[in-house]
Design a protein around this motif. Sequence first.
Motif, PDB file in Angstrom:
ATOM      1  N   LEU A   1       0.768  -1.043  -0.136  1.00 47.37           N
ATOM      2  CA  LEU A   1       0.142  -0.128  -0.076  1.00 47.37           C
ATOM      3  C   LEU A   1       0.868   1.251   0.189  1.00 47.37           C
ATOM      4  CD1 LEU A   1      -2.837  -0.981   2.373  1.00 47.37           C
ATOM      5  CD2 LEU A   1      -2.975  -1.048   0.081  1.00 47.37           C
ATOM      6  N   ASP A   2       2.119   1.132  -0.296  1.00 42.99           N
ATOM      7  CA  ASP A   2       2.970   2.159  -0.351  1.00 42.99           C
ATOM      8  C   ASP A   2       3.089   2.879  -1.999  1.00 42.99           C
ATOM      9  OD1 ASP A   2       4.822   4.414  -0.039  1.00 42.99           O
ATOM     10  OD2 ASP A   2       6.586   3.038   0.112  1.00 42.99           O
ATOM     11  N   PHE A   3       2.146   3.915  -2.248  1.00 39.51           N
ATOM     12  CA  PHE A   3       1.881   4.470  -3.430  1.00 39.51           C
ATOM     13  C   PHE A   3       2.591   5.753  -3.554  1.00 39.51           C
ATOM     14  CE2 PHE A   3      -1.959   1.969  -2.919  1.00 39.51           C
ATOM     15  CZ  PHE A   3      -1.794   0.848  -3.560  1.00 39.51           C
ATOM     16  N   THR A   4       2.733   6.518  -4.594  1.00 41.11           N
ATOM     17  CA  THR A   4       3.502   7.743  -4.691  1.00 41.11           C
ATOM     18  C   THR A   4       2.753   8.755  -4.081  1.00 41.11           C
ATOM     19  OG1 THR A   4       3.949   6.797  -7.141  1.00 41.11           O
ATOM     20  CG2 THR A   4       4.082   9.297  -6.556  1.00 41.11           C
ATOM     21  N   LYS A   5       1.501   8.817  -4.073  1.00 43.21           N
ATOM     22  CA  LYS A   5       0.697   9.672  -3.251  1.00 43.21           C
ATOM     23  C   LYS A   5       0.441   9.252  -1.723  1.00 43.21           C
ATOM     24  CE  LYS A   5      -0.203  11.980  -7.084  1.00 43.21           C
ATOM     25  NZ  LYS A   5       0.369  13.328  -7.298  1.00 43.21           N
ATOM     26  N   GLN A   6       1.398   9.835  -1.078  1.00 41.66           N
ATOM     27  CA  GLN A   6       1.565   9.371   0.398  1.00 41.66           C
ATOM     28  C   GLN A   6       0.420   9.732   1.238  1.00 41.66           C
ATOM     29  OE1 GLN A   6       4.309   7.263   1.516  1.00 41.66           O
ATOM     30  NE2 GLN A   6       4.898   7.298  -0.432  1.00 41.66           N
ATOM     31  N   GLU A   7      -0.120  10.735   1.002  1.00 36.13           N
ATOM     32  CA  GLU A   7      -1.253  11.219   2.028  1.00 36.13           C
ATOM     33  C   GLU A   7      -2.489  10.217   1.583  1.00 36.13           C
ATOM     34  OE1 GLU A   7      -3.805  15.087   2.955  1.00 36.13           O
ATOM     35  OE2 GLU A   7      -2.370  15.155   1.715  1.00 36.13           O
ATOM     36  N   LEU A   8      -2.682  10.227   0.280  1.00 35.53           N
ATOM     37  CA  LEU A   8      -3.922   9.384  -0.027  1.00 35.53           C
ATOM     38  C   LEU A   8      -3.576   7.771   0.264  1.00 35.53           C
ATOM     39  CD1 LEU A   8      -6.682   8.999  -1.211  1.00 35.53           C
ATOM     40  CD2 LEU A   8      -5.646   8.814  -3.366  1.00 35.53           C
ATOM     41  N   SER A   9      -2.281   7.311   0.324  1.00 33.25           N
ATOM     42  CA  SER A   9      -1.945   6.090   0.664  1.00 33.25           C
ATOM     43  C   SER A   9      -2.190   5.585   1.998  1.00 33.25           C
ATOM     44  CB  SER A   9      -0.529   5.663   0.226  1.00 33.25           C
ATOM     45  OG  SER A   9      -0.240   5.952  -1.052  1.00 33.25           O
ATOM     46  N   GLU A  10      -2.041   6.569   2.896  1.00 26.51           N
ATOM     47  CA  GLU A  10      -2.304   6.483   4.302  1.00 26.51           C
ATOM     48  C   GLU A  10      -3.779   6.477   4.759  1.00 26.51           C
ATOM     49  OE1 GLU A  10      -1.346   6.035   8.354  1.00 26.51           O
ATOM     50  OE2 GLU A  10      -0.120   6.000   6.608  1.00 26.51           O
TER      51      GLU A  10
ATOM     52  N   CYS B   1      -4.250   8.181 -12.505  1.00 21.61           N
ATOM     53  CA  CYS B   1      -4.378   7.174 -11.347  1.00 21.61           C
ATOM     54  C   CYS B   1      -4.295   8.157 -10.262  1.00 21.61           C
ATOM     55  CB  CYS B   1      -3.672   6.111 -11.365  1.00 21.61           C
ATOM     56  SG  CYS B   1      -3.768   5.240  -9.802  1.00 21.61           S
ATOM     57  N   ALA B   2      -5.320   8.075  -9.137  1.00 14.34           N
ATOM     58  CA  ALA B   2      -5.204   8.962  -8.075  1.00 14.34           C
ATOM     59  C   ALA B   2      -3.932   8.594  -7.009  1.00 14.34           C
ATOM     60  CB  ALA B   2      -6.478   9.038  -7.285  1.00 14.34           C
ATOM     61  N   LEU B   3      -3.394   7.243  -7.221  1.00 17.79           N
ATOM     62  CA  LEU B   3      -2.571   6.911  -6.265  1.00 17.79           C
ATOM     63  C   LEU B   3      -1.044   6.940  -6.894  1.00 17.79           C
ATOM     64  CD1 LEU B   3      -4.518   3.591  -4.842  1.00 17.79           C
ATOM     65  CD2 LEU B   3      -4.007   5.832  -3.446  1.00 17.79           C
ATOM     66  N   SER B   4      -1.055   6.426  -7.984  1.00 13.44           N
ATOM     67  CA  SER B   4       0.024   6.483  -8.836  1.00 13.44           C
ATOM     68  C   SER B   4       0.644   7.891  -9.446  1.00 13.44           C
ATOM     69  CB  SER B   4       0.406   5.452  -9.740  1.00 13.44           C
ATOM     70  OG  SER B   4      -0.339   5.652 -10.634  1.00 13.44           O
ATOM     71  N   GLY B   5      -0.419   8.630  -9.790  1.00 12.14           N
ATOM     72  CA  GLY B   5      -0.214   9.869 -10.554  1.00 12.14           C
ATOM     73  C   GLY B   5       0.094   9.634 -11.855  1.00 12.14           C
ATOM     74  N   LEU B   6       0.086   8.426 -12.477  1.00 10.73           N
ATOM     75  CA  LEU B   6       0.531   7.904 -13.840  1.00 10.73           C
ATOM     76  C   LEU B   6      -0.880   8.068 -14.782  1.00 10.73           C
ATOM     77  CD1 LEU B   6       3.107   5.364 -13.085  1.00 10.73           C
ATOM     78  CD2 LEU B   6       3.348   7.728 -13.587  1.00 10.73           C
ATOM     79  N   SER B   7      -0.718   8.313 -16.063  1.00  4.08           N
ATOM     80  CA  SER B   7      -1.871   8.048 -16.919  1.00  4.08           C
ATOM     81  C   SER B   7      -2.200   6.732 -17.330  1.00  4.08           C
ATOM     82  CB  SER B   7      -1.650   8.803 -18.273  1.00  4.08           C
ATOM     83  OG  SER B   7      -1.500  10.243 -17.888  1.00  4.08           O
ATOM     84  N   ARG B   8      -3.075   6.041 -16.850  1.00  4.52           N
ATOM     85  CA  ARG B   8      -3.533   4.837 -17.048  1.00  4.52           C
ATOM     86  C   ARG B   8      -5.006   4.672 -17.166  1.00  4.52           C
ATOM     87  NH1 ARG B   8       1.098   4.701 -17.305  1.00  4.52           N
ATOM     88  NH2 ARG B   8       2.509   3.275 -16.148  1.00  4.52           N
ATOM     89  N   THR B   9      -5.488   3.387 -18.039  1.00  2.00           N
ATOM     90  CA  THR B   9      -6.682   3.186 -18.052  1.00  2.00           C
ATOM     91  C   THR B   9      -7.546   2.791 -16.630  1.00  2.00           C
ATOM     92  OG1 THR B   9      -6.407   2.420 -20.146  1.00  2.00           O
ATOM     93  CG2 THR B   9      -8.307   1.813 -19.334  1.00  2.00           C
TER      94      THR B   9
END
Length: 384
Positions: free
Chosen positions: A250-259, A304-312
């Motif tokens: 559960l350790d994603f790029t967006k740390q606040e949302l990951s928590e 993506c809200a968690l990774s911040g990357l453009s994905r489907t």
Amino acid sequence: MSLFSQASFEEDSQNQPAVGHWKTLMPSKGSKEEPETGCQDARGVDETQSTEQLNVSRLRSSSVEIREKGSEFLKEELHKAQKELKLKDKECERLSKVREQLEQELEELTASLFEEAHKMVREANTKQAASEKQLREARGKIDMLQAEVTALKTLVITSTPSSPNRELHPQLQSPSKAVFRKGHGRNKSTSSAMVSAASQNVTPEPVSHECKEVDSILFAEFQAWKESPTLDKSCSFLDRIYREDVGPCLDFTKQELSELVRVAVEQNTLTIEPVASQTLPVVKVSAEECGGPNGFRSQIVTKCALSGLSRTCKHRIMLGDSGNYYYISPSCRARITAVCNFFTYIRYIQQGLVRQDVELMYWEVMRLRREMSLAKLGFYPSEM
């Protein structure tokens, strides 16, 4: 007032000439008894004057006494009146203080009553909202448990981990047996028919049987946890899994949302739902912050809200009852789902719903840990 009027009347009577006294006239020249008569008249006048002076002095002394007595009486009356006024002033002050105190107590009582009423209303609303939330959660859990019980019954009837049903898994059969079953694929379920049809065109690959060996340390930690199941992270069993699997998964790029996602998974308040295939409404600023779509179809590439990357992003998550949706990529969904599956299983163990041998439960936990590790490394099924 009567004494003052009497004294003034006496003074006026003193200033006026005496009435009823005859004034002595001088004798005429032709009178023979002139010497004697003159002496007698002189004595009478003297006596009259002395009498009048005595009367005047008496009147004056009596008027002075009357004045003094009247002034003393008035002073006493004035003093009494002043005392009564002071007493009345004190009584008025006391009554005013009592009135102010009663008014203050009445205001405080009214304020406390209103505050207590508002508090009771707030508590009732809070309890009602909590009850409704618990009812919704209970209904959702009942539906989920019913579906899982149905699935478990199907698995128990058809297959077990130790002895899988080879009729439902043709890939576990030898090639000769698989060929023998080709003619009976019509009588099975749709999934079995699809597997049989696929087996006609695809050459079956040899099954790789993996070997397993129980780790004594992990098994001892699981046994100790199984004696008194808890979701507290302080125990060695869950502490290790948090450090090695749950935390990294559960350790994603967006740390606040990951928590926030981690807390929602622990509290079992996270919702994952697929994005509808129909046209979605246009979302402006909130869509950019939450990683939402840009107003076309759900299959379009979004952030993506968690990774911040453009994905489907085919799925979205909601944390609790906030009403805010966050669109996530298939990889992030696989990682969250793997952790949710692990927590669901250990909750079932804690609630006493899993009635298996300790070793079977241990291997199921290890399988769920392997799924978290694979998802953490980026591996996920294509149907995600």
